[in-house]
Design an enzyme around this catalytic site. Structure first.
Site, mmCIF file in Angstrom:
data_model
loop_
_atom_site.group_PDB
_atom_site.id
_atom_site.type_symbol
_atom_site.label_atom_id
_atom_site.label_comp_id
_atom_site.label_asym_id
_atom_site.label_seq_id
_atom_site.Cartn_x
_atom_site.Cartn_y
_atom_site.Cartn_z
ATOM 1 N N CYS A 165 -0.463 16.865 7.615
ATOM 2 C CA CYS A 165 -0.347 16.521 5.999
ATOM 3 C C CYS A 165 -1.322 17.410 5.180
ATOM 4 C CB CYS A 165 -0.561 15.032 5.827
ATOM 5 S SG CYS A 165 0.099 14.208 7.505
ATOM 6 N N ARG A 174 -15.212 12.719 25.088
ATOM 7 C CA ARG A 174 -14.190 11.494 25.267
ATOM 8 C C ARG A 174 -13.666 11.605 26.996
ATOM 9 N NH1 ARG A 174 -10.964 10.133 19.619
ATOM 10 N NH2 ARG A 174 -12.765 10.431 18.344
ATOM 11 N N TRP A 197 -1.205 -9.674 -15.337
ATOM 12 C CA TRP A 197 -0.159 -9.564 -14.238
ATOM 13 C C TRP A 197 -0.005 -8.071 -13.735
ATOM 14 C CZ3 TRP A 197 2.762 -13.889 -13.149
ATOM 15 C CH2 TRP A 197 2.626 -15.122 -13.661
#
Lengths: 448, 448
Positions: A44, A72, A433
């Site tokens: 992206c 990892r 609102w």
């Protein structure tokens, strides 16, 4: 429980699963087989690399191969293409530059992603014609723009990629023509969003050709023009972004079942028709939380979340991959546009609802507070039950307000409940609102 | 059903109710009795008038008295103070400059608001000492700052008003000292927010005096200094913002019952102990949706919503006023800080929960995308049920993400459900896992 967990594909879903498994149980063997060299990269982000907002392509990499391997403990093998899956005998066949070998597994995750669709027209092989399907392609576009200094771009397709690339190339000083076959850009966002985005694209100098089919590119080695039905328009760079299709060949050949969307069918744990073969990410279906039906919405969060859940499941803690609402957001120059749930009334009817919708525009800030923007909000609900089905927003600020609607969808709320949500107000941030509440209030009035 | 609907107080709750009644049934008599001259004004905007962001005090008026009278058909009477309510005989006694009269009603709404608390210390009467409780006061502060050009301000109280006025006066070139008795500013937002805000206030030049009690102001006619326990600090303008108290005298004298918070007790329709006497806005309690208990959170949305619902109810369409989550947001110079639900662990325990919380920091955009900001998110949940109880966020952008948490609270979701919400991702707007999702993920890990 697995002893050897094998993952095909080293991007969002695959690496999320691999990392999660090692975190849960460091003693397990976790092998990731990636045919390319890039892993865990943010596809992206590629338009922003072309645009120049991101300096280095490496910046798009979230975790480096070294980190996966050394920190990892993932056995990450790049340049390793899986050419065959044997689910009966539980191994995959791997080809590298040097050898072909069989890799047994206890649990397998198919995370082969999706590929840019190549439309059936001529000239795709010309120099200067690009799809934007991987990091090497992003690099090539950037190099071409920098090296050739094209004057006019033809962008085919008015989806995310097309619109993001229109912004990117405009920023690079290229004159952009955007071609879309349908009457509107951003089809999944509905007309209310499309109209605002189209006005803005034009205002920012994009030459928008709606309901215009491209039949091919012409040129002598390099692209020189784009062919339409009855004219030929000069273009010295072209980007084709007409959608993506799930990479399912490998799975299909192994007898893994596809679903109605053409992507790999999965259950709530991401399992395929084989007990110990999972699928996640852009190659797999997910369940839509409004319709309860399988859907194919290839987006990053879905991939990450499903990968992570499958990682948890294969270590003995069954975890649903989660349902999707098809929530998406896209930047179009100065605008943000976002959608969630079911936006299209026909689709709502197909799913058995009686859709009612409203579109309102309201300021993102108190009317007297400086620099507010107009936010256009559409909400759609089922007439009888009042159940919220989906919504869209578009504006110069506040597009992330779609998350309020997405959260309401996740919770299965009605329009009345959304209207009564206690949202945040202060003059610099919202009118009393919030525009989402105003839309809910107006929609409620229509439901009564 | 009412024929004459009388409203005491012409701000958010009162005017929302009056407008709604006339919209639902134009034939009804709607009389609003307002003792001052200003109606329907945005008190929250006053600091931005002093700051200079809002040019004209009139800009803060949402609907003018003329619009109420001529377009909405409301019998709005300004300069009309109600001095007595007789609920047995259903009339109020009104005093104007010219006369005293009795006004009968069928339904009555008490919307008398709240007043700034005046702390019990000396010098409040000095010139240059202000509370900021109404429009005339905002005007007076602005005039004083413009006319006198004060060099040093003493702001007493580190709540919304104190922080907003610190920003406003700094922008006007005044050296600001902010005095807060408690260990932190913004007490209802919790420590994680307060620490970020305090660092930022200091960075922006505010001289912050925490755990510092002010005992009074000194000066000869005009304020010259603020008195602390063991020193006297020069100040040529002072703002006192130590909270507000509901205006209940009139109601109490009429036998209207107050609730445990000291504000007027109401049922789910905003009714008091008298069948046809309602109360709404800053003078009334509301039900907290997490605890189910009465609470007093005097904020604009609550007032508007309750007023509107009561307007609907008195015209024959019973409508609950809605529950509150205590959602609030405040700008502190370049930061936005927001809260919703129950943030304080002690309060959560009092309400019968076993609170677990986490605080995380994450970027508001993809790590490689320019101009992202760090957002600090705190979420709190009940250990056993996983029910979400509340949350806070603070950062240079993204504070409105609190709405996601508020919506989740409204829907009564668990942390797992929130973690699985399909929120919007694209590099310019969010990391793949929105900071709210990351917080939910980490909190979930702690709950397991």
């Amino acid at each position: 429980m697995t002893e050897t967990f094998v993952v095909i594909g080293g991007d969002a879903a695959g690496m999320s699963a691999a990392s999660k498994v090692k975190r849960e149980d460091p003693d397990l063997d976790v092998i990731v087989l990636e045919k390319g060299e890039w892993v865990s990269y943010a596809a992206c982000g590629m338009p922003y690399y072309v645009k120049g907002d991101v300096e280095d392509l490496d910046d798009l990499v979230t975790v480096t191969p070294e980190e996966f391997r050394d920190e990892r403990g993932v056995d990450l093998r790049t340049g390793a293409e899986v050419v065959d899956v044997d689910p009966e005998n539980e191994y995959v066949t791997v080809e590298t530059a040097d050898e072909t070998y069989e890799q047994p597994y206890d649990d397998l995750l198919v995370a082969t992603g999706a590929s840019a669709i190549e439309p059936p027209f001529g000239g795709l092989e010309l120099e200067g014609v690009f799809t934007i399907h991987d990091m090497d392609e992003a690099d090539a576009i950037e190099e071409y723009v920098t090296g050739r200094g094209p004057e006019t771009a033809a962008i085919v397709g008015g989806g995310y990629v097309g619109i993001e690339m229109a912004e990117a190339l405009s920023a690079r000083g290229v004159d952009v023509h955007l071609y879309e076959m349908l009457p509107h850009v951003l089809q999944p966002f509905g007309e209310a969003v499309a109209e605002v985005v189209e006005d803005h694209l034009r205002a920012r100098g994009v030459d928008l050709h709606l309901e215009t089919a491209v039949s091919g590119f012409v040129g002598d080695e390099r692209v020189e023009a784009v062919e339409l039905e009855d004219e030929t328009v000069p273009a010295d760079v072209a980007i084709v972004g007409v959608g993506v299709a799930p990479n399912t060949d490998l799975a299909e050949a192994a007898g893994v079942e596809l679903g109605p969307t053409g992507a790999i069918a999965t259950d709530e744990y991401g399992r395929t028709n084989y007990e110990n073969v999972y699928a996640a990410g852009d190659c797999a279906e997910a369940t839509h939380l409004v319709t309860g039906e399988p859907d194919h919405v290839p987006l990053a969060l879905t991939a990450n979340r499903a990968g992570r859940a499958i990682g948890q499941t294969v270590t003995g803690d069954p975890t649903p991959v989660g349902e999707i609402a098809g929530t998406a957001i896209v930047k179009a120059f100065d605008l943000g546009a976002a959608r969630t749930g079911i936006v299209d009334e026909d689709r709502a009817r197909e799913a058995g609802f009686d859709p009612v919708s409203v579109t309102i525009s309201a300021s993102t800030r108190a009317h007297y507070y400086p620099d507010g923007a107009e936010l256009t909000v559409t909400l759609i609900a089922d007439r009888e039950s009042g159940q919220l089905l989906g919504g869209t927003v578009v504006g110069r600020e506040g597009a992330k307000r779609i998350d309020t609607v997405a959260t309401a969808l996740t919770a299965g709320t009605t329009v009345t409940e959304l209207q009564n949500a206690d949202l945040a107000y202060a003059p610099p941030f919202s009118p009393v609102w919030d525009p989402i509440l105003t839309a809910a209030k107006v929609l409620n009035g229509k439901l009564e």
